[in-house]
Design a protein around this motif. Structure first.
Motif: not given
Length: 170
Positions: A62-77
């Protein structure tokens, strides 16, 4: 036994490129509603893993999925959504592993980074300081992970116009 036709490989490569393009461009932004749905799906997946008997593994997944979502939203601005997911990733890391560096340290660094970009320097600095302490304890002063954590702290101090303190960290 026969090899797949070349067209199948070409279509597969094009499909992968298309997916990568969607992830790195603003082609299909995730709405707040979709983010909540994703979060609920992640929670459901973690619950299933818990029921299967993998408590530590479930928390890490679950941590990895949340962490990756944070990165995805960051990349999208989308820094607001990146902050929300980074906060959730940190909560999950702390719940699953406490001060264990492999989840908590990077989560602290990611959240501090997003907060700095959002101008929330006073909130970011203590998180960054914790990330440095964890990295020092886990890796020592000469490790690249420690250097990355220290650099993050220096960038926050620089943003606060605390130049002398930031320079001491370099």
């Amino acid at each position: 036994f026969s090899e797949p036709p070349m067209d199948a490989d070409k279509n597969k490569d094009e499909s992968q490129r298309t997916r990568r393009k969607r992830l790195t461009t603003h082609e299909s932004p995730i709405t707040p509603h979709q983010s909540r749905l994703i979060s609920h799906a992640l929670a459901a997946a973690a619950t299933l893993l818990l029921l299967a008997g993998g408590t530590a593994a479930a928390g890490e997944v679950e941590w990895k999925l949340l962490y990756d979502q944070a990165e995805l939203h960051f990349q999208r601005g989308n820094l607001e959504q990146a902050e929300l997911f980074a906060r959730e990733a940190l909560r999950e890391a702390e719940a699953a592993s406490g001060e264990d560096q492999h989840m908590t340290g990077p989560s602290l660094g990611r959240l501090a980074f997003v907060l700095r970009l959002r101008g929330k320097h006073d909130e970011a600095l203590p998180l960054s300081e914790r990330a440095v302490r964890i990295a020092m304890k886990a890796h020592g002063p000469g490790d690249p992970q420690t250097a990355i954590a220290i650099q993050g702290q220096a960038e926050i101090l620089f943003a606060q116009k605390r130049f002398a303190e930031a320079e001491k960290l370099h």
